[in-house]
Design an enzyme around this catalytic site. Structure first.
Site, PDB file in Angstrom:
ATOM      1  N   ARG A 162       4.193  14.149   5.128  1.00 19.96           N
ATOM      2  CA  ARG A 162       3.759  12.756   4.919  1.00 19.96           C
ATOM      3  C   ARG A 162       2.395  12.956   3.894  1.00 19.96           C
ATOM      4  NH1 ARG A 162       7.761  12.188   6.327  1.00 19.96           N
ATOM      5  NH2 ARG A 162       8.394  10.846   8.075  1.00 19.96           N
ATOM      6  N   SER A 232       5.723   3.296  11.962  1.00 16.87           N
ATOM      7  CA  SER A 232       5.140   4.320  12.609  1.00 16.87           C
ATOM      8  C   SER A 232       3.600   4.376  12.228  1.00 16.87           C
ATOM      9  CB  SER A 232       5.814   5.964  12.420  1.00 16.87           C
ATOM     10  OG  SER A 232       7.159   5.735  12.525  1.00 16.87           O
ATOM     11  N   GLU A 328      -0.743   7.415  10.199  1.00 19.69           N
ATOM     12  CA  GLU A 328      -0.200   7.779   8.943  1.00 19.69           C
ATOM     13  C   GLU A 328      -0.588   6.565   8.087  1.00 19.69           C
ATOM     14  OE1 GLU A 328       4.247   6.969   8.298  1.00 19.69           O
ATOM     15  OE2 GLU A 328       4.534   8.587   9.999  1.00 19.69           O
TER      16      GLU A 328
END
Length: 345
Positions: A162, A232, A328
């Site tokens: 990520r 998420s 995130e």
């Protein structure tokens, strides 16, 4: 088209009812440069936005919201590979469908991830065992102050979990205008997660993987058009092998995925679930009842409500497992992006 003091609720999948001073859509590189220069002349902060699927507006944005809507998909091929060049404004799921409809496999595990193509390399999006870095060939980047365009190879993107160089060296004053993908004609299925593990690796087709991924996401994740969310909310944490061993001694069934670096990836959703947080509410913000990794806006939640909920979830996990989750989602304040970990600390 330009507007003033308009709501951004329809431009972020959380459905946060905030505003921006100006909203501009740019359909070309020239548009991006012109609007950027306009914002500089007005001394306005600028936020480049794709699909708004990975942002949380903490308050009204005091500057120009610049929507990257550069479109277009072209394909070339050689004996071994298909090469896809996609404009940054293309819908990501639409791109996945485009390739499959034309018999090009490789993106099927990444189906139904919301957002635009230009955001994919920034976050190195991934799902069900595949990350963008494995299919990225290059990223075309526009320096907005000079108008100079450069092409970064996949290696130069410094992809991580990520993560990418676009979160650091090319974070401010740059815009991704296109992304190149390379898909092998010698296709091998990735069947390492969830329902995919039940498929026959010798007979499965890319379309079957695509359909299975779509079904899994629909079953577990709320539709942002109905329930505000950004998918998420937290990254799956990477911990040391020793930390993982200590956790597994106490929780032997904990999902864990050893990494080439020697670290171990844990499942953030499982950690949150073990803290009995599913369905937990703070005002109109809540932890989703089916997937603990997803925080939702039940109707009138503010960005602050979501942040308070996220802070509580993060602390509960840390108290139980001594593991600190990192968001995130990008946090947006009045002048632009702020450090999400600092906000939640």
């Amino acid at each position: 088209m330009m507007m003033h003091a308009v709501p951004v609720k329809h431009l972020n999948t959380f459905g946060i009812d905030a505003t921006a001073r100006e909203i501009v859509a740019a359909g070309s590189e020239m548009d991006l440069l012109a609007r950027w220069q306009e914002a500089q002349e007005k001394a306005l902060p600028v936020l480049l936005l794709g699909g708004g699927s990975n942002v949380l507006f903490l308050e009204d944005f005091a500057g120009m919201l610049l929507l990257n809507r550069i479109m277009g998909i072209s394909v070339t091929e050689d004996e071994k590979f298909w090469h896809i060049h996609a404009g940054a404004g293309e819908d990501w799921h639409g791109l996945v469908s485009f390739t499959l409809d034309r018999g090009m496999a490789g993106l099927e595990n990444l189906a139904m991830i919301p957002g635009r193509t230009g955001s994919a390399p920034i976050q190195n999006i991934g799902a069900y065992g595949v990350e963008v870095e494995s299919v990225c060939e290059y990223v075309d980047l526009l320096e907005l102050n000079s108008g100079v365009k450069k092409r970064l190879s996949a290696a130069e993107c410094c992809f991580g979990y990520r993560d990418s160089i676009f979160k650091r060296d090319y974070r401010d004053g740059y815009a991704i205008v296109a992304v190149g993908f390379i898909l092998s004609k010698s296709w091998h299925p990735v069947l390492t997660y969830g329902e995919l593990t039940r498929l026959d690796s010798e007979r499965v087709t890319p379309r079957e993987i695509f359909d299975t991924v779509c079904a899994m996401r629909r079953a577990k994740l709320p539709d942002p058009a109905i329930v505000g969310n950004a998918g998420s909310f937290f990254k799956n944490p990477l911990v040391s092998a020793e930390t993982a061993r200590n956790l597994l001694r106490k929780y032997p069934d904990a999902p864990h995925y050893p990494q080439p670096t020697g670290e171990v990836k844990l499942a953030a959703g499982w950690l949150i679930d073990q803290c009995a947080m599913k369905g937990f509410r703070y005002g109109a913000a809540a932890v989703h009842e089916k997937q603990a990794l997803v925080l939702i806006n039940r109707g009138q939640a503010t960005g602050g409500d979501i942040a308070v909920l996220a802070r509580h979830v993060r602390r509960q996990v840390a108290e139980k497992f001594q593991v600190w989750l990192e968001p995130e989602v990008r946090f947006i304040a009045a002048q632009g992006e702020v450090d999400a970990v600092e906000v939640l600390s």
